[in-house]
Scaffold this active site. Sequence first.
Site, mmCIF file in Angstrom:
data_model
loop_
_atom_site.group_PDB
_atom_site.id
_atom_site.type_symbol
_atom_site.label_atom_id
_atom_site.label_comp_id
_atom_site.label_asym_id
_atom_site.label_seq_id
_atom_site.Cartn_x
_atom_site.Cartn_y
_atom_site.Cartn_z
ATOM 1 N N GLU A 82 -8.033 2.970 11.316
ATOM 2 C CA GLU A 82 -8.563 3.375 10.012
ATOM 3 C C GLU A 82 -9.094 2.152 9.254
ATOM 4 O OE1 GLU A 82 -7.252 2.884 6.803
ATOM 5 O OE2 GLU A 82 -5.348 1.933 7.199
ATOM 6 N N ASP A 83 -10.062 2.399 8.365
ATOM 7 C CA ASP A 83 -10.818 1.315 7.729
ATOM 8 C C ASP A 83 -10.188 0.771 6.452
ATOM 9 O OD1 ASP A 83 -12.863 1.092 9.575
ATOM 10 O OD2 ASP A 83 -14.057 2.679 8.655
ATOM 11 N N GLY A 91 -8.988 24.273 0.725
ATOM 12 C CA GLY A 91 -7.817 23.439 0.971
ATOM 13 C C GLY A 91 -8.212 22.057 1.460
ATOM 14 N N THR A 151 0.862 -1.182 0.000
ATOM 15 C CA THR A 151 0.000 0.000 0.000
ATOM 16 C C THR A 151 0.899 1.232 0.000
ATOM 17 O OG1 THR A 151 -0.123 0.329 2.404
ATOM 18 C CG2 THR A 151 -1.598 -1.321 1.444
ATOM 19 N N CYS A 152 0.288 2.412 0.095
ATOM 20 C CA CYS A 152 1.108 3.628 0.120
ATOM 21 C C CYS A 152 1.905 3.733 1.413
ATOM 22 C CB CYS A 152 0.232 4.857 -0.047
ATOM 23 S SG CYS A 152 -1.046 5.030 1.220
ATOM 24 N N ASN A 153 1.478 3.022 2.459
ATOM 25 C CA ASN A 153 2.153 3.131 3.754
ATOM 26 C C ASN A 153 2.900 1.881 4.189
ATOM 27 O OD1 ASN A 153 1.685 5.801 4.523
ATOM 28 N ND2 ASN A 153 -0.381 5.331 5.216
#
Length: 405
Positions: free
Chosen positions: A111-112, A188, A49-51
Amino acid sequence: MGEIFLVGVDHRAPVEVREKVAVRKDDIKDYLLRIKAIPGLKEAVLLSTCNRTEFYAVVGDVAKPGAMEFFKLSRGDYEEISRYIYVHEGEKAVRHIFRVACGLESMVVGEDQILGQVKEAWERSKESQSSGKILNRLFLDAVTLGKKVRSEVKISDVPLSVSYIAVKFIEEFFGSLKGKKVFVLGTGKTGRITIKNLIHKGVEEVFVTSRTWERALALKEEIPEVNLVPYEEKYRAMARCQIVISASGAPHYTVDREKFAQIYTGGGVAFLDLSVPRDIDPEVARLPNVQIFTLDDLKKTAEENQKKRLYLAKKIEEMVDSAVKDYLNWLKTLQVVPVIRKVSDFANTVCAEEFENLTRRLQNVDDEEKRQIKRAMERICSKMTAVYLETIKHLALFAGGDFDG
């Protein structure tokens, strides 16, 4: 049977390292085939994943592969990558994937999104036939636990980010956001997330403005539900709303008391100022039926939510402990499968031989009577065998012995 082995890099490594070891979805199948070719590997699952990028494997009795072998296709300096690699074996590896699936290893605890990513990684490994009995059961249990945690504990319902807390705060203030009109000043990241949460909560309309009109148009493309307001008409739009949320990041007040007072009719407005320096002139609160809330008002909610998350995380840890125990017990019973087969085969063979010996000696016994005798002998054999098999399983779980048949 082999041992579960985990090698990984996660969000604790800088993004420059994570992007070097990340594997694109289109490349995962080929990557798995190359990993499976590592000597001694029996099964493999790749989670990227990105992490995090993690390799789960079942290794045989040969020497375990070095951690860097899993990253040998990665780009960049191996020495730099190696500083951030972690390796877990056996129970630690089992516990880790359960914690990952439950969100306990995520940058934002609970987190999901990670649960779906774990499930997808497992499905890709099954498609490429790189996972087997041990990892399939491990990931099935991890996904099942992750779903149970989200259904029963609901830690993700306790927000930590400013955007989520702001919406929760204002919702509690009004009792409900349904039917409310909201004006948002700022396009933002904070503003965008806040708007999405407001829409999710069922507000009637969201009006948005930005000093830069191009950014407002870009937001409209991303979130078509919003109504854009030219910056010079912002006060008129604010006066028509019950809620005004400001997150512009400007170095000065963007909501002036005098200008707002000229338009305001006294119907009541709650201002939520998410900027530092503040966007809203504190004097606005002197107008009738107007209240201003700032980040300091959200701080208490954030602290309370952090305590709630820590409490819920402990509950999840207890669920992880139970799941780890169940999986390890299942692993132990795999050791006795060959013995169970031998006992069952031996019992069936003895039963068949004794039946043949008995029926040869019996006189005047018809076929139906023979069938009844055979069924009776098989039932006796099955009941006696079941006792032995339960004893074998019990020894595997609690005696910790080796069962090689």
